[in-house]
Design a protein around this motif. Structure first.
Motif, PDB file in Angstrom:
ATOM      1  N   SER A   1       0.864  -1.191   0.000  1.00 47.25           N
ATOM      2  CA  SER A   1       0.000   0.000   0.000  1.00 47.25           C
ATOM      3  C   SER A   1       0.893   1.232   0.000  1.00 47.25           C
ATOM      4  CB  SER A   1      -0.919   0.017   1.227  1.00 47.25           C
ATOM      5  OG  SER A   1      -0.157  -0.001   2.426  1.00 47.25           O
ATOM      6  N   PRO A   2       0.380   2.395  -0.407  1.00 43.62           N
ATOM      7  CA  PRO A   2       1.229   3.587  -0.490  1.00 43.62           C
ATOM      8  C   PRO A   2       1.829   3.967   0.856  1.00 43.62           C
ATOM      9  CG  PRO A   2      -0.871   3.942  -1.606  1.00 43.62           C
ATOM     10  CD  PRO A   2      -1.007   2.667  -0.841  1.00 43.62           C
TER      11      PRO A   2
ATOM     12  N   ASN B   1      13.984   7.746  -5.373  1.00 40.05           N
ATOM     13  CA  ASN B   1      13.537   6.678  -6.273  1.00 40.05           C
ATOM     14  C   ASN B   1      12.057   6.361  -6.092  1.00 40.05           C
ATOM     15  OD1 ASN B   1      16.127   5.841  -7.604  1.00 40.05           O
ATOM     16  ND2 ASN B   1      16.708   5.522  -5.466  1.00 40.05           N
ATOM     17  N   LEU B   2      11.240   7.393  -6.147  1.00 40.06           N
ATOM     18  CA  LEU B   2       9.794   7.197  -6.065  1.00 40.06           C
ATOM     19  C   LEU B   2       9.283   6.620  -7.378  1.00 40.06           C
ATOM     20  CD1 LEU B   2       8.713  10.566  -4.380  1.00 40.06           C
ATOM     21  CD2 LEU B   2       9.767   8.533  -3.353  1.00 40.06           C
ATOM     22  N   VAL B   3       8.205   5.850  -7.284  1.00 43.94           N
ATOM     23  CA  VAL B   3       7.600   5.277  -8.486  1.00 43.94           C
ATOM     24  C   VAL B   3       6.853   6.391  -9.215  1.00 43.94           C
ATOM     25  CG1 VAL B   3       6.017   3.551  -9.408  1.00 43.94           C
ATOM     26  CG2 VAL B   3       7.381   3.045  -7.351  1.00 43.94           C
ATOM     27  N   PRO B   4       7.183   6.636 -10.488  1.00 40.20           N
ATOM     28  CA  PRO B   4       6.563   7.759 -11.206  1.00 40.20           C
ATOM     29  C   PRO B   4       5.034   7.702 -11.200  1.00 40.20           C
ATOM     30  CG  PRO B   4       8.408   6.901 -12.472  1.00 40.20           C
ATOM     31  CD  PRO B   4       8.192   5.952 -11.316  1.00 40.20           C
ATOM     32  N   ASP B   5       4.450   8.874 -11.046  1.00 35.83           N
ATOM     33  CA  ASP B   5       2.991   9.063 -11.144  1.00 35.83           C
ATOM     34  C   ASP B   5       2.203   8.386 -10.036  1.00 35.83           C
ATOM     35  OD1 ASP B   5       3.414  10.493 -13.558  1.00 35.83           O
ATOM     36  OD2 ASP B   5       3.450   8.614 -14.673  1.00 35.83           O
ATOM     37  N   THR B   6       2.852   8.073  -8.906  1.00 39.89           N
ATOM     38  CA  THR B   6       2.106   7.442  -7.809  1.00 39.89           C
ATOM     39  C   THR B   6       1.832   8.401  -6.655  1.00 39.89           C
ATOM     40  OG1 THR B   6       4.140   6.648  -6.720  1.00 39.89           O
ATOM     41  CG2 THR B   6       3.109   5.173  -8.348  1.00 39.89           C
ATOM     42  N   ALA B   7       2.342   9.619  -6.707  1.00 37.35           N
ATOM     43  CA  ALA B   7       2.166  10.548  -5.583  1.00 37.35           C
ATOM     44  C   ALA B   7       0.732  11.070  -5.534  1.00 37.35           C
ATOM     45  CB  ALA B   7       3.134  11.714  -5.701  1.00 37.35           C
TER      46      ALA B   7
ATOM     47  N   THR C   1       0.017  21.395 -11.719  1.00 39.02           N
ATOM     48  CA  THR C   1      -0.763  22.631 -11.570  1.00 39.02           C
ATOM     49  C   THR C   1      -0.564  23.231 -10.191  1.00 39.02           C
ATOM     50  OG1 THR C   1      -2.463  21.838 -13.115  1.00 39.02           O
ATOM     51  CG2 THR C   1      -3.091  23.624 -11.612  1.00 39.02           C
ATOM     52  N   ASP C   2      -0.653  22.384  -9.172  1.00 40.46           N
ATOM     53  CA  ASP C   2      -0.498  22.850  -7.793  1.00 40.46           C
ATOM     54  C   ASP C   2       0.895  22.561  -7.221  1.00 40.46           C
ATOM     55  OD1 ASP C   2      -3.205  23.733  -7.575  1.00 40.46           O
ATOM     56  OD2 ASP C   2      -3.812  21.642  -7.368  1.00 40.46           O
ATOM     57  N   TYR C   3       1.539  21.541  -7.718  1.00 35.55           N
ATOM     58  CA  TYR C   3       2.864  21.165  -7.206  1.00 35.55           C
ATOM     59  C   TYR C   3       3.593  20.394  -8.294  1.00 35.55           C
ATOM     60  CZ  TYR C   3       0.978  16.458  -6.660  1.00 35.55           C
ATOM     61  OH  TYR C   3       0.419  15.234  -6.908  1.00 35.55           O
ATOM     62  N   VAL C   4       4.908  20.273  -8.157  1.00 33.06           N
ATOM     63  CA  VAL C   4       5.712  19.425  -9.044  1.00 33.06           C
ATOM     64  C   VAL C   4       6.521  18.462  -8.190  1.00 33.06           C
ATOM     65  CG1 VAL C   4       5.858  21.043 -10.970  1.00 33.06           C
ATOM     66  CG2 VAL C   4       7.563  21.157  -9.143  1.00 33.06           C
ATOM     67  N   MET C   5       6.774  17.275  -8.765  1.00 27.47           N
ATOM     68  CA  MET C   5       7.520  16.229  -8.070  1.00 27.47           C
ATOM     69  C   MET C   5       8.825  15.945  -8.801  1.00 27.47           C
ATOM     70  SD  MET C   5       5.763  14.911  -5.442  1.00 27.47           S
ATOM     71  CE  MET C   5       6.661  13.374  -5.276  1.00 27.47           C
TER      72      MET C   5
ATOM     73  N   TYR D   1       2.815   7.960  -1.443  1.00 33.13           N
ATOM     74  CA  TYR D   1       3.473   7.527  -2.690  1.00 33.13           C
ATOM     75  C   TYR D   1       4.005   6.111  -2.526  1.00 33.13           C
ATOM     76  CZ  TYR D   1       7.632   9.019  -0.019  1.00 33.13           C
ATOM     77  OH  TYR D   1       8.583   9.189   0.960  1.00 33.13           O
ATOM     78  N   PHE D   2       4.361   5.496  -3.647  1.00 29.57           N
ATOM     79  CA  PHE D   2       5.134   4.255  -3.657  1.00 29.57           C
ATOM     80  C   PHE D   2       6.581   4.608  -3.973  1.00 29.57           C
ATOM     81  CE2 PHE D   2       0.926   2.475  -4.347  1.00 29.57           C
ATOM     82  CZ  PHE D   2       0.970   1.286  -3.623  1.00 29.57           C
ATOM     83  N   TYR D   3       7.498   3.834  -3.446  1.00 30.52           N
ATOM     84  CA  TYR D   3       8.907   4.032  -3.784  1.00 30.52           C
ATOM     85  C   TYR D   3       9.549   2.692  -4.139  1.00 30.52           C
ATOM     86  CZ  TYR D   3       9.796   2.533   1.052  1.00 30.52           C
ATOM     87  OH  TYR D   3       9.821   1.820   2.225  1.00 30.52           O
TER      88      TYR D   3
END
Length: 284
Positions: free
Chosen positions: A57-58, A78-84, A100-104, A129-131
Motif C-alpha cells: 500500500s502507499p 527513487n519514487l515510483v513515477p505518477d504514484t504521488a 498545476t499545484d505542485y511538481v515532483m 506515494y510508492f517508492y
C-alpha cells in the motif's frame, strides 16, 4: 593476416559520437535463479539500476509544510513515477493536481509548490506515494552486460517471483567483441573481392588498414541500427537507430574513397543508342 583488429575498431567506436540509449523501468519477473533476457544486449557497465516495489500500500509521509516554491525533501528517493497523491487533509476531500499545484522530482524524492497554486503559501499538505527498493549487484542479482541477461541470487533482497524494474543504457562503446570480429571478416571479404591484382591479404599499406577499419565500422553501425529497431520499436530507439545509420553511411563512403587506389578499375560504361519513339531518331 587481417588489416584491422578488435582493439583498433573498439578505440574508434568509443570515440564515435552516437547517443547512448537510456532504458527506464523495463519490467521482468525473476523466478528462481533463471536468467531473463533484457530488450538490449551490450549494456554500458555499471549503468544499471534494478528495482522492486515492495510495498503493498502507499507509503504515508504525513503532514508537510510547503513554503514559497522551495523544494521539500521527502523521506525516500527513487519514487515510483505518477504514484504521488497530495491532499489538503487526511480525508482526501481536496486532492491537489500535479503540475498545476505542485511538481515532483521522483528520482530525487522531493516536491514544491507551483506559483499560483491552490496550496496556500506555508500551508500543510498530506502526501502518499510508492517508492522503489534499489538492489545491489552480486548480492541481490547478477547481470551479464554483453549478453543483456539478468538473474536474481537466492538469499538476496529480491523475492522469488518478484517483478523487477530495470534501468540501463547502451552506447557505442558497448558493441560486443563477436560483432566486431564478424564485421572485420565481412569487411575484409568485401575488400578482397575488389582488390587489384598487385595487392593481397598480406599487403601492409596504411590505406588498406585505414579503409578496412572504416568499412568495419560501417558494418557495425548498420548492425546496431537494425538491432535497435528490432528490439525496441520506440521513438527514442528510432532516433538512435537513425544516428547509427547516418554514421554507417559516412564510414562506408569514406572507406571506399580510402580504398579506391587499391581496387580494380571499374570498366567504363559505353554509351548505349536508344530510340526515341516520339521523335524517331537515335540518342546517345
Amino acid at each position: 593476416m587481417s588489416w584491422t583488429d578488435l582493439n583498433t575498431v573498439r578505440k574508434h567506436l568509443q570515440e564515435t559520437a552516437v547517443a547512448a540509449t537510456a532504458i527506464e523501468d523495463e519490467e521482468h519477473v525473476l523466478t528462481g535463479t533463471d536468467q531473463v533476457q533484457l530488450e538490449h544486449k551490450s549494456l554500458t557497465q555499471n549503468s544499471e539500476e534494478v528495482k522492486t516495489i515492495d510495498l503493498s500500500s502507499p507509503y504515508s509521509v504525513g503532514s508537510v509544510t510547503l513554503s514559497g516554491t522551495a523544494w521539500r525533501n521527502l523521506p525516500h528517493a527513487n519514487l515510483v513515477p505518477d504514484t504521488a497523491v497530495v491532499t489538503a487533509d487526511l480525508a482526501l476531500d481536496t486532492v491537489y493536481v500535479e503540475g498545476t499545484d505542485y511538481v515532483m522530482d521522483y528520482e530525487e524524492g522531493k516536491l514544491k509548490r507551483v506559483a499560483g497554486t491552490a496550496i496556500p503559501d506555508g500551508g500543510t499538505v498530506y502526501i502518499w506515494y510508492f517508492y522503489f527498493t534499489v538492489h545491489t549487484r552480486d548480492t541481490d542479482y547478477q547481470i551479464n552486460y554483453n549478453a543483456g541477461k539478468l538473474n536474481r541470487i537466492d538469499g538476496g533482497g529480491i523475492a522469488d517471483g518478484s517483478t523487477v524494474y530495470v534501468d540501463y543504457s547502451t552506447s557505442a562503446g558497448t558493441v560486443t567483441d563477436d560483432l566486431i570480429n564478424e564485421a572485420i571478416t565481412e569487411a575484409e571479404d568485401k575488400i578482397l573481392a575488389r582488390l587489384a591484382d598487385e595487392y593481397s591479404s598480406s599487403s601492409t599499406d596504411q590505406g588498406l588498414i585505414t579503409g578496412a577499419t572504416e568499412l568495419t565500422l560501417a558494418i557495425i553501425c548498420n548492425a546496431k541500427a537494425m538491432d535497435m529497431l528490432l528490439k525496441s520499436p520506440t521513438d527514442d530507439a528510432d532516433g538512435a537507430a537513425s544516428q547509427w545509420r547516418q554514421m554507417s553511411a559516412r564510414y562506408e563512403t569514406q572507406a571506399w574513397r580510402t580504398l579506391d587506389r587499391f581496387l580494380k578499375s571499374r570498366p567504363r560504361r559505353q554509351p548505349v543508342a536508344k530510340t526515341n519513339e516520339s521523335w524517331g531518331f537515335l540518342q546517345e
